[in-house]
Design a protein around this motif. Structure first.
Motif, PDB file in Angstrom:
ATOM      1  N   ALA A 173       0.838  -1.196   0.000  1.00 27.28           N
ATOM      2  CA  ALA A 173       0.000   0.000   0.000  1.00 27.28           C
ATOM      3  C   ALA A 173       0.872   1.245   0.000  1.00 27.28           C
ATOM      4  CB  ALA A 173      -0.903   0.003   1.237  1.00 27.28           C
ATOM      5  N   CYS A 174       0.341   2.313  -0.584  1.00 35.52           N
ATOM      6  CA  CYS A 174       0.967   3.634  -0.498  1.00 35.52           C
ATOM      7  C   CYS A 174      -0.127   4.607  -0.095  1.00 35.52           C
ATOM      8  CB  CYS A 174       1.601   4.041  -1.829  1.00 35.52           C
ATOM      9  SG  CYS A 174       2.501   5.598  -1.739  1.00 35.52           S
ATOM     10  N   VAL A 175      -0.189   4.915   1.184  1.00 34.81           N
ATOM     11  CA  VAL A 175      -1.260   5.733   1.751  1.00 34.81           C
ATOM     12  C   VAL A 175      -0.995   7.201   1.411  1.00 34.81           C
ATOM     13  CG1 VAL A 175      -2.435   6.345   3.885  1.00 34.81           C
ATOM     14  CG2 VAL A 175      -1.536   4.035   3.582  1.00 34.81           C
ATOM     15  N   LYS A 176      -2.032   7.903   0.968  1.00 36.18           N
ATOM     16  CA  LYS A 176      -1.824   9.268   0.462  1.00 36.18           C
ATOM     17  C   LYS A 176      -2.945  10.198   0.931  1.00 36.18           C
ATOM     18  CE  LYS A 176      -3.971   7.951  -3.946  1.00 36.18           C
ATOM     19  NZ  LYS A 176      -3.710   7.586  -5.365  1.00 36.18           N
ATOM     20  N   ALA A 219       3.007  -0.128   3.871  1.00 39.11           N
ATOM     21  CA  ALA A 219       4.379  -0.272   3.389  1.00 39.11           C
ATOM     22  C   ALA A 219       4.995   1.048   2.967  1.00 39.11           C
ATOM     23  CB  ALA A 219       4.406  -1.247   2.209  1.00 39.11           C
ATOM     24  N   SER A 220       4.178   1.994   2.489  1.00 39.27           N
ATOM     25  CA  SER A 220       4.710   3.278   2.035  1.00 39.27           C
ATOM     26  C   SER A 220       3.654   4.352   2.203  1.00 39.27           C
ATOM     27  CB  SER A 220       5.166   3.191   0.569  1.00 39.27           C
ATOM     28  OG  SER A 220       4.082   2.908  -0.292  1.00 39.27           O
ATOM     29  N   VAL A 221       4.094   5.593   2.121  1.00 40.24           N
ATOM     30  CA  VAL A 221       3.209   6.748   2.256  1.00 40.24           C
ATOM     31  C   VAL A 221       3.570   7.747   1.171  1.00 40.24           C
ATOM     32  CG1 VAL A 221       2.510   8.693   3.722  1.00 40.24           C
ATOM     33  CG2 VAL A 221       2.915   6.452   4.753  1.00 40.24           C
ATOM     34  N   MET A 222       2.539   8.344   0.551  1.00 45.89           N
ATOM     35  CA  MET A 222       2.757   9.337  -0.506  1.00 45.89           C
ATOM     36  C   MET A 222       2.602  10.751   0.044  1.00 45.89           C
ATOM     37  SD  MET A 222       0.762   9.860  -4.144  1.00 45.89           S
ATOM     38  CE  MET A 222       1.713   8.625  -5.027  1.00 45.89           C
ATOM     39  N   THR A 223       3.432  11.644  -0.471  1.00 46.56           N
ATOM     40  CA  THR A 223       3.381  13.052  -0.091  1.00 46.56           C
ATOM     41  C   THR A 223       2.283  13.793  -0.849  1.00 46.56           C
ATOM     42  OG1 THR A 223       4.871  13.767  -1.848  1.00 46.56           O
ATOM     43  CG2 THR A 223       5.876  12.990   0.194  1.00 46.56           C
ATOM     44  N   SER A 224       2.001  15.018  -0.403  1.00 48.48           N
ATOM     45  CA  SER A 224       1.093  15.897  -1.141  1.00 48.48           C
ATOM     46  C   SER A 224       1.819  17.187  -1.487  1.00 48.48           C
ATOM     47  CB  SER A 224      -0.157  16.214  -0.316  1.00 48.48           C
ATOM     48  OG  SER A 224       0.192  16.919   0.864  1.00 48.48           O
ATOM     49  N   HIS A 225       1.415  17.765  -2.625  1.00 50.03           N
ATOM     50  CA  HIS A 225       1.986  19.038  -3.058  1.00 50.03           C
ATOM     51  C   HIS A 225       1.117  20.180  -2.524  1.00 50.03           C
ATOM     52  CE1 HIS A 225       4.185  16.337  -5.519  1.00 50.03           C
ATOM     53  NE2 HIS A 225       3.386  16.325  -6.556  1.00 50.03           N
ATOM     54  N   ILE A 226       1.071  20.313  -1.222  1.00 49.12           N
ATOM     55  CA  ILE A 226       0.310  21.400  -0.598  1.00 49.12           C
ATOM     56  C   ILE A 226       1.206  22.091   0.419  1.00 49.12           C
ATOM     57  CG2 ILE A 226      -1.901  20.220  -0.915  1.00 49.12           C
ATOM     58  CD1 ILE A 226      -1.833  19.511   2.074  1.00 49.12           C
ATOM     59  N   GLY A 254       9.148   3.251   6.494  1.00 49.86           N
ATOM     60  CA  GLY A 254       9.221   2.770   5.117  1.00 49.86           C
ATOM     61  C   GLY A 254       9.531   3.891   4.145  1.00 49.86           C
ATOM     62  N   PRO A 255       9.494   3.586   2.848  1.00 47.01           N
ATOM     63  CA  PRO A 255       9.781   4.613   1.853  1.00 47.01           C
ATOM     64  C   PRO A 255       8.675   5.660   1.742  1.00 47.01           C
ATOM     65  CG  PRO A 255       9.212   2.543   0.779  1.00 47.01           C
ATOM     66  CD  PRO A 255       9.321   2.256   2.239  1.00 47.01           C
ATOM     67  N   ILE A 256       9.086   6.910   1.662  1.00 45.90           N
ATOM     68  CA  ILE A 256       8.181   8.014   1.379  1.00 45.90           C
ATOM     69  C   ILE A 256       8.181   8.210  -0.132  1.00 45.90           C
ATOM     70  CG2 ILE A 256       7.759  10.470   1.671  1.00 45.90           C
ATOM     71  CD1 ILE A 256       9.114  10.278   4.419  1.00 45.90           C
ATOM     72  N   VAL A 257       6.996   8.152  -0.720  1.00 45.99           N
ATOM     73  CA  VAL A 257       6.821   8.218  -2.171  1.00 45.99           C
ATOM     74  C   VAL A 257       6.260   9.591  -2.516  1.00 45.99           C
ATOM     75  CG1 VAL A 257       5.684   7.148  -4.166  1.00 45.99           C
ATOM     76  CG2 VAL A 257       6.347   5.740  -2.197  1.00 45.99           C
ATOM     77  N   ALA A 282      14.656  16.662   1.250  1.00 48.32           N
ATOM     78  CA  ALA A 282      13.660  16.798   2.306  1.00 48.32           C
ATOM     79  C   ALA A 282      13.377  15.484   3.021  1.00 48.32           C
ATOM     80  CB  ALA A 282      12.366  17.357   1.731  1.00 48.32           C
ATOM     81  N   GLY A 283      13.695  14.356   2.369  1.00 50.33           N
ATOM     82  CA  GLY A 283      13.478  13.060   3.006  1.00 50.33           C
ATOM     83  C   GLY A 283      12.642  12.082   2.224  1.00 50.33           C
ATOM     84  N   ALA A 284      12.209  12.432   1.006  1.00 49.48           N
ATOM     85  CA  ALA A 284      11.475  11.473   0.171  1.00 49.48           C
ATOM     86  C   ALA A 284      12.444  10.425  -0.363  1.00 49.48           C
ATOM     87  CB  ALA A 284      10.786  12.195  -0.981  1.00 49.48           C
ATOM     88  N   ASP A 285      11.900   9.265  -0.709  1.00 49.19           N
ATOM     89  CA  ASP A 285      12.731   8.141  -1.141  1.00 49.19           C
ATOM     90  C   ASP A 285      12.470   7.696  -2.568  1.00 49.19           C
ATOM     91  OD1 ASP A 285      13.900   7.648   1.562  1.00 49.19           O
ATOM     92  OD2 ASP A 285      11.800   7.257   2.052  1.00 49.19           O
ATOM     93  N   LEU A 286      11.228   7.698  -2.993  1.00 48.57           N
ATOM     94  CA  LEU A 286      10.865   7.195  -4.317  1.00 48.57           C
ATOM     95  C   LEU A 286      10.157   8.314  -5.066  1.00 48.57           C
ATOM     96  CD1 LEU A 286      10.929   4.628  -6.093  1.00 48.57           C
ATOM     97  CD2 LEU A 286       8.694   4.030  -5.157  1.00 48.57           C
ATOM     98  N   LEU A 287      10.713   8.697  -6.205  1.00 37.35           N
ATOM     99  CA  LEU A 287      10.253   9.851  -6.959  1.00 37.35           C
ATOM    100  C   LEU A 287       9.374   9.406  -8.114  1.00 37.35           C
ATOM    101  CD1 LEU A 287      13.763  11.557  -7.253  1.00 37.35           C
ATOM    102  CD2 LEU A 287      12.061  11.944  -5.443  1.00 37.35           C
TER     103      LEU A 287
END
Length: 480
Positions: A173-176, A219-226, A254-257, A282-287
């Protein structure tokens, strides 16, 4: 400092890009052999059906295997309104808002598992879902029915259940979209929204579902552009160390996406390669670069990352840490395990859930006689996350708001809309339909101040939602 070739490989490993079409282009095969982290699948990659996706995933795996690596193969498959695997037919499972309204955690977990089974069968190992945003702003143009609820506690328990179901099928999962895109009035695909909430509100509302997801093993979490001024008044979350640091404070390791870096909220002012470097810092891992990108962009982004390392703008250790987190995810979710079929009983349970979702938001005053009724769609453009996909009942007539009305059938009209509460032009069109008998609102069930009609609110589009709406209309004489 390792040889530049080693740094270049690391700079490829942290990227996930995308191309158009259902076959792997030669230049992308080369990138995968050299170390590209993975591929994100979008509509043009999936429109030929599941078997085609399975073949494409196998091509991607074969190319990565030549470089000695397992690739990330990812997709946006939320169920309901946002589906890539079932875009042509409509989602066979309920979306988040309907699941939250039905409030059956077993159904939510079964739904997440069904999505995971379908993705695992197609060779996909990371799902950019579920949405953990609390849709506290009814006028939100991009989250809406993708959210489980306007209530943080309800959203939290359903996010956790969906994560458990998805990951039980062998798909990560990548929670966003961290730290929460729900209380915004703009779409970060095309603008830079601001979340104007203080720290106490963030902890009491936005962060609650993300904390639940972390505790459920996401397993992962997604960032927001806000922009979140309470944390960082200048940079969007994807590029902000204070924002991403807050996620680590919640105990997530886990990885920050990143959300897609081609979105205006991330790169409009600086370009994708520069945004990629800032996000890593900033700390993100997967672009995630975004859909339909040329291979040259991947190389340009890798070059920018290498240059940042060589100039000490980006610490080599930060880049190595990002790759290590990605490797741990791939070790847990390689995407090669076979999974059983989807439970055939889920279809009926989903329809039952759709009935409950309808009951929680609809104006169920007695419907008029609908014998011979025709369906009118007031068509509006979907947000970019949803895309140009099927929605609603099959229409007899399609109208665009603001256009002159054509000659309409001499029959009661079942009028279907999306988010009419925040679209005055839709309300005006509905007001002009003299034979309108019932309004079917497929979007967020906000307060509608237009013409008073019986209103059915399935809380997002899905095939179970269609079945539940059809049942109600037929009880009033609709004969289709």
């Amino acid at each position: 400092m390792p040889p530049s070739s080693a740094v270049e490989t690391l700079a490829l490993r942290v990227q996930v890009s995308a191309f158009a079409g259902s076959t792997l282009p030669a230049d992308y095969a080369d990138l995968l052999r050299e170390g590209l982290g993975g591929i994100c699948l979008f509509g043009t990659n999936t429109e030929a059906g599941e078997e085609s996706v399975r073949r494409l995933a196998a091509e991607i795996r074969s190319a990565s295997a030549l470089g000695g690596r397992v690739p990330v193969i990812t997709i946006d498959e939320e169920g309901g309104d946002v589906t890539r695997m079932e875009a042509l037919t409509g989602s066979s499972v309920l979306g988040a808002a309907a699941l939250g309204a039905a409030d059956d955690l077993t159904l939510t977990e079964e739904t997440g598992r069904a999505v995971g089974v379908r993705l695992a069968r197609a060779g996909i190992n990371l799902d950019l879902a579920p949405v953990a945003d609390v849709n506290s702003n009814a006028d939100n143009p991009v989250i809406a029915t993708r959210s489980f609820s306007h209530d943080a506690g309800v959203a939290a328990k359903h996010v956790a259940a969906w994560v458990r179901g998805l990951e039980s099928a062998g798909v990560a999962a990548c929670v966003k979209h961290f730290p929460g895109h729900g209380d915004t009035g703009q779409d970060s695909h095309v603008a830079l929204p601001v979340l104007d909430a203080d720290l106490a509100t963030l902890h009491e509302r936005e962060l609650v579902p993300f904390q639940a997801a972390v505790e459920a093993g996401a397993a992962s979490v997604m960032t927001s552009h806000i922009v979140v001024p309470a944390l960082d008044p200048d940079l969007p979350g994807t590029l902000s160390a204070p924002v991403l640091g807050l996620l680590r404070e919640l105990g997530f390791d886990g990885p920050i996406v990143t959300d897609a870096l081609d979105m205006a909220g991330a790169s409009a002012e600086r370009g994708i390669p520069a945004a990629a470097v800032l996000s890593l810092e900033a700390g993100a891992d997967l672009l995630v670069l975004g859909p339909d990108k040329p291979a040259s962009l991947v190389r340009d982004t890798a070059a920018a990352i290498v240059a940042a390392v060589e100039s000490s703008e980006l610490a080599l250790e930060r880049l190595q840490d990002a790759v290590a987190r990605i490797d741990r995810l791939l070790a847990d979710f390689p995407g090669t395990e076979q999974r059983p079929d989807i439970d055939p009983k889920l279809e009926q349970r989903s329809i039952e859930g759709a009935r409950r979702a309808l009951a929680t938001a609809s104006d169920l005053t007695e419907l008029p006689d609908l014998a011979g009724a025709r369906v009118v769609t007031v068509d509006t453009e979907a947000n970019i996350a949803v895309g140009d996909v099927r929605w609603g009942l099959p229409p007899d007539v399609v109208l665009r708001p603001g256009e002159p009305l054509p000659e309409l059938p001499d029959a009661p009209l079942i009028v279907q809309v999306r988010d009419a509460h925040r679209r005055p032009d839709v309300g005006q069109t509905v007001a002009e339909l003299r034979s309108a008998a019932v309004l079917v609102e497929w979007g967020w069930p906000g307060t509608y101040n237009g013409r008073r009609l019986p209103r059915l609110c399935p809380q997002g589009f899905s095939l179970p939602g269609v079945a539940a709406v059809t049942e109600i209309l037929r009880r009033s004489g609709w004969d289709r």
